[in-house]
Scaffold this motif. Structure first.
Motif, short mmCIF file in Angstrom:
data_model
loop_
_atom_site.label_atom_id
_atom_site.label_comp_id
_atom_site.label_asym_id
_atom_site.label_seq_id
_atom_site.Cartn_x
_atom_site.Cartn_y
_atom_site.Cartn_z
N LYS B 162 4.34 32.10 -2.51
CA LYS B 162 3.67 31.67 -3.72
C LYS B 162 3.07 30.27 -3.54
O LYS B 162 1.94 30.01 -3.95
CB LYS B 162 4.69 31.65 -4.86
CG LYS B 162 4.11 32.09 -6.16
CD LYS B 162 5.19 32.37 -7.16
CE LYS B 162 4.57 32.41 -8.53
NZ LYS B 162 5.52 32.79 -9.56
N ALA B 163 3.86 29.39 -2.91
CA ALA B 163 3.35 28.03 -2.69
C ALA B 163 2.13 28.07 -1.78
O ALA B 163 1.18 27.30 -1.97
CB ALA B 163 4.44 27.16 -2.07
N SER B 165 -0.06 30.56 -1.60
CA SER B 165 -1.23 31.03 -2.33
C SER B 165 -1.72 29.95 -3.29
O SER B 165 -2.92 29.84 -3.54
CB SER B 165 -0.93 32.34 -3.07
OG SER B 165 -0.09 32.11 -4.16
N ALA B 166 -0.81 29.12 -3.79
CA ALA B 166 -1.24 27.99 -4.62
C ALA B 166 -2.10 27.04 -3.80
O ALA B 166 -3.11 26.53 -4.27
CB ALA B 166 -0.02 27.25 -5.16
N LEU B 168 -3.99 27.84 -1.19
CA LEU B 168 -5.31 28.45 -1.01
C LEU B 168 -6.14 28.30 -2.28
O LEU B 168 -7.33 28.01 -2.23
CB LEU B 168 -5.16 29.94 -0.65
CG LEU B 168 -4.59 30.24 0.73
CD1 LEU B 168 -4.38 31.75 0.89
CD2 LEU B 168 -5.52 29.72 1.81
N ALA B 169 -5.48 28.51 -3.43
CA ALA B 169 -6.20 28.42 -4.70
C ALA B 169 -6.71 27.01 -4.92
O ALA B 169 -7.88 26.81 -5.28
CB ALA B 169 -5.29 28.85 -5.85
N GLU B 172 -9.68 26.14 -2.86
CA GLU B 172 -10.94 26.74 -3.28
C GLU B 172 -11.49 26.16 -4.58
O GLU B 172 -12.69 25.93 -4.71
CB GLU B 172 -10.78 28.26 -3.43
CG GLU B 172 -11.88 28.97 -2.68
CD GLU B 172 -11.88 30.44 -2.93
OE1 GLU B 172 -12.72 30.89 -3.71
OE2 GLU B 172 -11.01 31.14 -2.38
N ASP B 173 -10.62 25.93 -5.55
CA ASP B 173 -11.10 25.47 -6.85
C ASP B 173 -9.92 24.84 -7.60
O ASP B 173 -9.08 25.53 -8.17
CB ASP B 173 -11.66 26.68 -7.63
CG ASP B 173 -12.36 26.26 -8.92
OD1 ASP B 173 -11.99 25.21 -9.49
OD2 ASP B 173 -13.26 26.99 -9.37
N ALA B 177 -7.37 26.63 -10.25
CA ALA B 177 -5.96 26.72 -9.85
C ALA B 177 -5.07 26.15 -10.95
O ALA B 177 -4.03 26.70 -11.30
CB ALA B 177 -5.74 25.98 -8.54
N MET B 180 -4.42 28.39 -13.70
CA MET B 180 -3.42 29.42 -13.39
C MET B 180 -2.00 28.87 -13.53
O MET B 180 -1.03 29.61 -13.39
CB MET B 180 -3.59 29.92 -11.95
CG MET B 180 -4.94 30.51 -11.61
SD MET B 180 -5.35 31.91 -12.62
CE MET B 180 -6.73 31.25 -13.53
N VAL B 182 -1.01 26.13 -11.58
CA VAL B 182 -0.63 25.48 -10.33
C VAL B 182 -0.64 23.96 -10.54
O VAL B 182 -1.59 23.42 -11.10
CB VAL B 182 -1.63 25.85 -9.21
CG1 VAL B 182 -1.33 25.05 -7.94
CG2 VAL B 182 -1.59 27.34 -8.93
#
Lengths: 236, 291
Positions: B162-163, B165-166, B168-169, B172-173, B177, B180, B182
């Protein structure tokens, strides 16, 4: 008491005042539309509510929580999701990864899986394309993904910013049908739209913004018949 | 045989470049800045290990662990003190600050440890392996294994947790993020910590094979790792891995077959050619700017 209450909100970009004493409220279960021309401050209102833009003054209260004092990343777990303007999906990640990020703050795996099934039922196209890289979706599909991603947090209220922007008329109708469904399933909706006609057709109440001020408000059906609204926003 | 053993040498150096390059690329991905102090983290890590083992007499595993942990912490501190206040500043201000931090770290160690070279207290190696005429030195073997484990762990972390993917998010933006849920600041701190910890690992491996620890030891290897990150495509973690390994191989082969003195020129020359042909690097994305 209203679910979401905005009082005397003041926002500045540098020295320019973007919002001049904005006050309005959203009751549980309602669909509220904010309409107005480009630059009237609609997006700024949503950004201030979810903490992307700081406020200079006023208050935003959501179910008793002072949102101006809540760290931005904690707002979603209070039950508020925001579908930002321009969709802002994670273009390099897969559709499924985008949806999973929507449930980032939720812990219960079983509940997340249930919500995912619900989102796939509402947007079958997302299920078909769940392994696809999100940036390769069409504009309408990206809008669906942005909405699905917001629904993954299981929100009590969903803020939508220009969901019809840049979409073909066919997709616009589809998106508005989905907003109606989301509302019918019990989620409160705060909708920002330039497509005033469409927005008023599904809203309970609406607020009309002009250069950072609310100039008109009331029942959506009545606003549709209002001469000044017709002339300025409905192109009649 | 000569070729094979040169390839091994190249992999050896390339692994170290790759470990450092990952830090550059991760920080770039998430903070959109080049952390020019990253190379000096290697030096700080080496000094801390030297202090822990040679001066304080701590056991080797503990000393190594302290070195890695201290560098992770240093990475977080550097971001908080030097870069975070500049998040909305123009890129040039951030760049100058990063160079400033680099000089600060070098000068601080010069004051504390003097310019005298210290001997790294341990030689880390596995038993050598002999395959016919080819001998794989124990140090090379260890470096390859440690690098492979670090890369596998990092890849798992980024793609499966999960960390990750946070991260990566956020890269990107940031705003999306945050919507969401984050915690962007925490994610940036974590990225600096991971990058710096990998740099410390690289520093330990580097010092263990090149023996000496001194204040400017991170400069050239840091710059080369930066080249590797750009070569592979800055922002791309697999790119940094590939770029690092390639750089090490090219360097080793050109030292042997072309010219020892020219090897750096060849390495940088290749960078120029790759950037001319593919400006986004080997695995970098060339996506048009979003409007």
């Amino acid at each position: 008491m209203a679910m979401l209450e905005i009082k005397d909100l003041q926002v500045y970009y540098g020295v320019i005042q973007a919002l001049k004493s904005i006050s309005f409220d959203v009751n549980q279960g309602e669909v509220i539309a904010l309409i107005g021309a480009n630059g009237a401050g609609k997006t700024t209102i949503l950004h201030t509510i979810t903490g992307l833009v700081p406020a200079k003054g006023g208050s935003i209260t959501f179910e008793g929580h002072d949102l101006l004092k809540t760290p931005a990343h904690e707002i979603v777990s209070l039950g508020m999701a925001h579908v930002p303007e321009g969709r802002r999906i994670f273009a390099d990640l897969t559709v499924l990864d985008n949806l999973k990020l929507g449930a980032y703050t939720r812990k219960d795996k079983k509940e997340i899986a249930d919500t995912l099934q619900m989102v796939f039922k509402r947007f079958p196209r997302l299920e078909e394309r769940k392994s696809q890289i999100a940036g390769t979706l069409s504009g309408g599909e990206q809008q669906m993904l942005a909405m699905g991603r917001a629904l993954m947090s299981h929100p009590k209220i969903i803020l939508m910013d220009e969901p019809s922007m840049g979409l073909s008329p066919l997709f616009v109708n589809e998106i508005f049908d989905i907003i109606k469904e989301v509302s019918a399933s019990g989620t409160t909706v705060l909708l920002v739209e330039q497509n005033a006609k469409k927005a008023l057709s599904i809203a309970d109440r609406a607020y009309v913004l002009e250069t950072g001020k609310i100039v008109l408000s009331g029942d959506a059906k009545e606003l549709m018949d209002d001469d000044s609204v017709k002339k300025a926003y409905l192109g009649e | 045989m000569k070729l094979l053993s040169q390839l091994l040498n190249g992999l050896n150096a390339g692994s170290i470049y790759a470990l450092i390059a990952i830090g550059y690329t991760m920080v770039y991905g998430i903070a959109k800045m080049i952390n020019f102090a990253h190379g000096d983290i290697i030096m700080v890590g080496a000094y801390i290990v030297w202090l822990a083992i040679a001066v304080l007499g701590l056991p080797v595993p503990l000393g190594l662990l302290i070195g890695v942990a201290a560098c992770a912490l240093l990475g977080i501190l550097i971001e908080k003190i030097a870069y975070k206040p500049l998040r909305k500043a123009p890129p040039l201000a951030v760049l100058i600050t990063a160079i400033g931090v680099s000089y600060f770290l070098q000068s601080a160690s010069l004051l504390i440890f003097s310019s005298e070279k210290q001997t790294f207290p341990v030689t880390l190696a596995l038993p050598s392996i002999t395959l016919g005429e080819l001998v794989i030195p124990g140090q090379t073997l260890l470096i390859l294994i440690v690098t492979a484990v670090c890369m596998a762990a990092l890849t798992f972390f980024i793609n499966r947790t999960k960390a990750g993917s946070a991260m990566l998010a956020v890269s990107e933006d940031k705003d999306a993020a945050q919507l969401m849920g984050v915690n962007v600041n925490k994610t940036i701190s974590m990225t600096f910590a991971i990058g710096s910890a990998l740099a410390a690992v690289a520093g330990i491996l580097f010092s263990s094979s090149y023996v000496y620890v001194y204040p400017t030891m991170g400069s050239l290897v840091g710059i080369k790792a930066f080249v590797a990150a750009v070569l592979g495509g800055i922002g791309s973690v697999p790119g940094a891995m590939l770029g690092g390994i390639l750089l090490g191989l090219v360097e080793s082969l050109s030292k042997t077959y072309i010219s020892n003195q020219m090897s750096n020129a060849i390495v940088f020359g290749i960078l120029i050619i790759v950037l001319l042909v593919k400006p986004s690097g080997l695995l970098g994305k060339s996506r048009p700017e979003k409007v």
